[in-house]
Design a protein around this motif. Structure first.
Motif, PDB file in Angstrom:
ATOM      1  N   LYS A 174      -5.558  13.994   8.158  1.00  0.00           N
ATOM      2  CA  LYS A 174      -5.894  13.972   9.599  1.00  0.00           C
ATOM      3  C   LYS A 174      -4.657  14.071  10.480  1.00  0.00           C
ATOM      4  O   LYS A 174      -4.548  13.434  11.526  1.00  0.00           O
ATOM      5  CB  LYS A 174      -6.719  12.730   9.941  1.00  0.00           C
ATOM      6  CG  LYS A 174      -7.983  12.662   9.094  1.00  0.00           C
ATOM      7  CD  LYS A 174      -8.891  11.531   9.439  1.00  0.00           C
ATOM      8  CE  LYS A 174     -10.118  11.554   8.529  1.00  0.00           C
ATOM      9  NZ  LYS A 174      -9.787  11.300   7.103  1.00  0.00           N
ATOM     10  N   GLY A 175      -3.724  14.885   9.989  1.00  0.00           N
ATOM     11  CA  GLY A 175      -2.553  15.179  10.802  1.00  0.00           C
ATOM     12  C   GLY A 175      -1.473  14.115  10.803  1.00  0.00           C
ATOM     13  O   GLY A 175      -0.469  14.248  11.500  1.00  0.00           O
ATOM     14  N   THR A 176      -1.644  13.039   9.990  1.00  0.00           N
ATOM     15  CA  THR A 176      -0.638  11.978  10.008  1.00  0.00           C
ATOM     16  C   THR A 176       0.543  12.315   9.112  1.00  0.00           C
ATOM     17  O   THR A 176       1.624  11.733   9.241  1.00  0.00           O
ATOM     18  CB  THR A 176      -1.225  10.645   9.509  1.00  0.00           C
ATOM     19  OG1 THR A 176      -1.630  10.816   8.144  1.00  0.00           O
ATOM     20  CG2 THR A 176      -2.422  10.222  10.341  1.00  0.00           C
ATOM     21  N   GLY A 177       0.339  13.248   8.171  1.00  0.00           N
ATOM     22  CA  GLY A 177       1.413  13.595   7.239  1.00  0.00           C
ATOM     23  C   GLY A 177       1.439  12.708   6.006  1.00  0.00           C
ATOM     24  O   GLY A 177       2.169  12.965   5.057  1.00  0.00           O
TER      25      GLY A 177
ATOM     26  N   GLU B  60       0.880  -1.156   0.000  1.00  0.00           N
ATOM     27  CA  GLU B  60       0.000   0.000   0.000  1.00  0.00           C
ATOM     28  C   GLU B  60       0.919   1.207   0.000  1.00  0.00           C
ATOM     29  O   GLU B  60       1.914   1.217   0.739  1.00  0.00           O
ATOM     30  CB  GLU B  60      -0.903  -0.004   1.234  1.00  0.00           C
ATOM     31  CG  GLU B  60      -2.158  -0.833   0.979  1.00  0.00           C
ATOM     32  CD  GLU B  60      -2.996  -1.035   2.223  1.00  0.00           C
ATOM     33  OE1 GLU B  60      -4.180  -1.325   2.061  1.00  0.00           O
ATOM     34  OE2 GLU B  60      -2.461  -0.912   3.343  1.00  0.00           O
ATOM     35  N   VAL B  61       0.606   2.172  -0.831  1.00  0.00           N
ATOM     36  CA  VAL B  61       1.549   3.278  -0.978  1.00  0.00           C
ATOM     37  C   VAL B  61       0.916   4.580  -0.507  1.00  0.00           C
ATOM     38  O   VAL B  61      -0.174   4.958  -0.928  1.00  0.00           O
ATOM     39  CB  VAL B  61       2.011   3.406  -2.451  1.00  0.00           C
ATOM     40  CG1 VAL B  61       3.013   4.530  -2.594  1.00  0.00           C
ATOM     41  CG2 VAL B  61       2.598   2.090  -2.940  1.00  0.00           C
ATOM     42  N   ASP B  62       1.630   5.230   0.401  1.00  0.00           N
ATOM     43  CA  ASP B  62       1.191   6.545   0.889  1.00  0.00           C
ATOM     44  C   ASP B  62       2.045   7.622   0.228  1.00  0.00           C
ATOM     45  O   ASP B  62       3.192   7.371  -0.124  1.00  0.00           O
ATOM     46  CB  ASP B  62       1.418   6.659   2.402  1.00  0.00           C
ATOM     47  CG  ASP B  62       0.609   5.637   3.200  1.00  0.00           C
ATOM     48  OD1 ASP B  62      -0.277   4.990   2.596  1.00  0.00           O
ATOM     49  OD2 ASP B  62       0.873   5.497   4.406  1.00  0.00           O
ATOM     50  N   VAL B  63       1.481   8.816   0.062  1.00  0.00           N
ATOM     51  CA  VAL B  63       2.333   9.946  -0.329  1.00  0.00           C
ATOM     52  C   VAL B  63       2.264  10.986   0.776  1.00  0.00           C
ATOM     53  O   VAL B  63       1.284  11.052   1.523  1.00  0.00           O
ATOM     54  CB  VAL B  63       1.938  10.601  -1.686  1.00  0.00           C
ATOM     55  CG1 VAL B  63       2.061   9.625  -2.813  1.00  0.00           C
ATOM     56  CG2 VAL B  63       0.581  11.238  -1.616  1.00  0.00           C
ATOM     57  N   SER B  64       3.315  11.789   0.854  1.00  0.00           N
ATOM     58  CA  SER B  64       3.354  12.804   1.899  1.00  0.00           C
ATOM     59  C   SER B  64       2.281  13.855   1.612  1.00  0.00           C
ATOM     60  O   SER B  64       2.039  14.219   0.471  1.00  0.00           O
ATOM     61  CB  SER B  64       4.742  13.447   1.943  1.00  0.00           C
ATOM     62  OG  SER B  64       5.123  13.862   0.647  1.00  0.00           O
ATOM     63  N   CYS B  65       1.640  14.293   2.672  1.00  0.00           N
ATOM     64  CA  CYS B  65       0.536  15.249   2.536  1.00  0.00           C
ATOM     65  C   CYS B  65       1.096  16.668   2.492  1.00  0.00           C
ATOM     66  O   CYS B  65       1.689  17.142   3.456  1.00  0.00           O
ATOM     67  CB  CYS B  65      -0.403  15.097   3.729  1.00  0.00           C
ATOM     68  SG  CYS B  65      -1.729  16.307   3.759  1.00  0.00           S
ATOM     69  N   MET B  66       0.911  17.347   1.345  1.00  0.00           N
ATOM     70  CA  MET B  66       1.514  18.684   1.271  1.00  0.00           C
ATOM     71  C   MET B  66       0.610  19.771   1.848  1.00  0.00           C
ATOM     72  O   MET B  66       1.016  20.894   1.994  1.00  0.00           O
ATOM     73  CB  MET B  66       1.943  19.024  -0.154  1.00  0.00           C
ATOM     74  CG  MET B  66       0.866  19.033  -1.187  1.00  0.00           C
ATOM     75  SD  MET B  66       0.539  17.360  -1.745  1.00  0.00           S
ATOM     76  CE  MET B  66       1.978  17.051  -2.711  1.00  0.00           C
ATOM     77  N   ASN B  67      -0.609  19.374   2.196  1.00  0.00           N
ATOM     78  CA  ASN B  67      -1.484  20.365   2.828  1.00  0.00           C
ATOM     79  C   ASN B  67      -1.448  20.215   4.339  1.00  0.00           C
ATOM     80  O   ASN B  67      -2.283  20.742   5.038  1.00  0.00           O
ATOM     81  CB  ASN B  67      -2.915  20.182   2.333  1.00  0.00           C
ATOM     82  CG  ASN B  67      -3.026  20.569   0.877  1.00  0.00           C
ATOM     83  OD1 ASN B  67      -2.688  21.681   0.513  1.00  0.00           O
ATOM     84  ND2 ASN B  67      -3.445  19.639   0.048  1.00  0.00           N
ATOM     85  N   CYS B  68      -0.504  19.434   4.822  1.00  0.00           N
ATOM     86  CA  CYS B  68      -0.540  19.077   6.231  1.00  0.00           C
ATOM     87  C   CYS B  68      -0.152  20.236   7.136  1.00  0.00           C
ATOM     88  O   CYS B  68       0.976  20.708   7.150  1.00  0.00           O
ATOM     89  CB  CYS B  68       0.362  17.882   6.511  1.00  0.00           C
ATOM     90  SG  CYS B  68      -0.025  17.212   8.131  1.00  0.00           S
TER      91      CYS B  68
END
Ligand code: PHE
Length: 331
Positions: free
Chosen positions: A269-272, A252-260
């Motif tokens: 939800k604040g996880t980044g 499962e692939v996550d990307v970094s949240c740029m609106n964080c």
């Protein structure tokens, strides 16, 4: 007579009025006509003089009448021109143009990136046969994904595809390796509808088949791709081991949240991080199912949630905004 005529002419504004006046002088009972007729009663030695005077008078009246006619014609022409005048430099009326929907735009943007990498866009049906959606993808009868509560089944042993991975199978059966394809469209699952889930959503599938393909290739590719999609060189991907029957290993692939903005971030939800895709190396059984030799060919595949990408890129916190088609949102 001339003074009187000049005065009369002043108040005239139509050609007809001038014609009427003309008749008063030159018509059968007109004044000039009468004077001309009179010539017979003039004494012979005065005839020439009389004739000349009448003629002069006649010419002067004609001159005045024609002058007035010209003046009126010019005025008519001027009015006509004014009426038909168009200001070609004037601004057009305000008009609102349609906007491309964010889902369509996101798909188009990703297609553009992939085609730069040499991938070909292919299409597959939304109504699928279970074999393409499940069996060929190494997902046998007993697999929970095949259960009624997850999948929309239709009559005649058909279903609404639960993912775009079915297109992998359709393409591999048609084409010989190596392959580099992408495909996107609607997919359906019996999900509870909430801010991040919908019973209908969009996926974008990528399949790459070649010799000696590794997880390293997959990761490099995902990094390049996400940097481009989000137009941000700082974008990072996180591969978490996971299970999909049609890949091995799977991620499962996550990307970094740029609106964080940390805790306050309503996208991740604040996880980044936000999960945007499933990926892995194509399972040897899948290759066998389509007649590819797994000893010779390997490949990676991934399926992206288009809505998730759009939400992340444009900072949309509720997926439902993407389906309401509220023109203010689309604007
Ligand atoms: N089809 C998977 C899903 O819908 C995603 C996926 C695609 C995973 C390709 C691995 C490889 O979740």
């Amino acid at each position: 007579m001339i003074e009187e005529l000049k005065e009369k002419l002043q108040s005239l504004s139509t050609i007809q009025e001038v014609q009427n006046i003309k008749a008063q002088y030159f018509g059968k009972k007109g004044q000039i006509t009468a004077l001309m007729k009179n010539i017979g009663r003039i004494e012979p030695e005065k005839k020439k003089e009389y004739g000349m005077q009448v003629n002069e008078l006649k010419q002067e009246i004609e001159r005045l009448l024609n002058g007035k006619l010209d003046e009126i014609k010019k005025e008519i022409k001027k009015q006509e021109e004014l009426k038909n005048w168009v200001d070609v430099t004037a601004h057009g009326a305000e008009r609102s143009f349609g906007k491309e929907h964010l889902i369509a735009k996101t798909i188009r943007d990703i297609y553009e990136i992939f085609t730069q990498f040499g991938f070909t866009v292919v299409e597959g049906p939304e109504i699928e046969e279970p074999w393409f959606n499940f069996d060929a993808l190494n997902t046998p009868e007993w697999h929970p994904a095949r259960e009624m509560q997850d999948t929309f089944y239709l009559e005649d042993d058909l279903l609404l595809r639960t993912h775009t991975s079915a297109v992998q199978i359709r393409t591999m059966l048609k084409e010989e390796p190596p392959l580099a394809i992408i495909s996107s469209g609607r997919t359906y699952r019996k999900d509870e509808i909430d801010a991040t889930h919908s019973a209908m959503f969009h996926q974008l599938e990528c399949l790459f088949i070649d010799k000696k393909v590794t997880v390293g290739n997959l990761k490099m590719f995902l990094e390049q791709l996400t940097k481009k999609i989000f137009d941000n060189e700082d974008t990072k991907v996180l591969l978490r081991p996971s299970y999909f029957p049609f890949v091995e290993p799977g991620f499962e692939v996550d990307v970094s949240c740029m609106n964080c903005g940390g805790k306050g971030c309503n996208v991740c939800k604040g996880t980044g991080w936000i999960e945007v895709l499933g990926a892995g190396l194509v399972h040897p059984k899948v290759l066998e199912n389509v007649g590819y030799d797994p000893e010779k060919w390997q490949g990676f595949a991934f399926g992206v949630g288009v809505e998730r990408i759009a939400m992340l890129k444009y900072g949309i916190s509720n997926m439902r905004e993407l389906y309401k088609n509220d023109i203010r949102f689309i604007d």
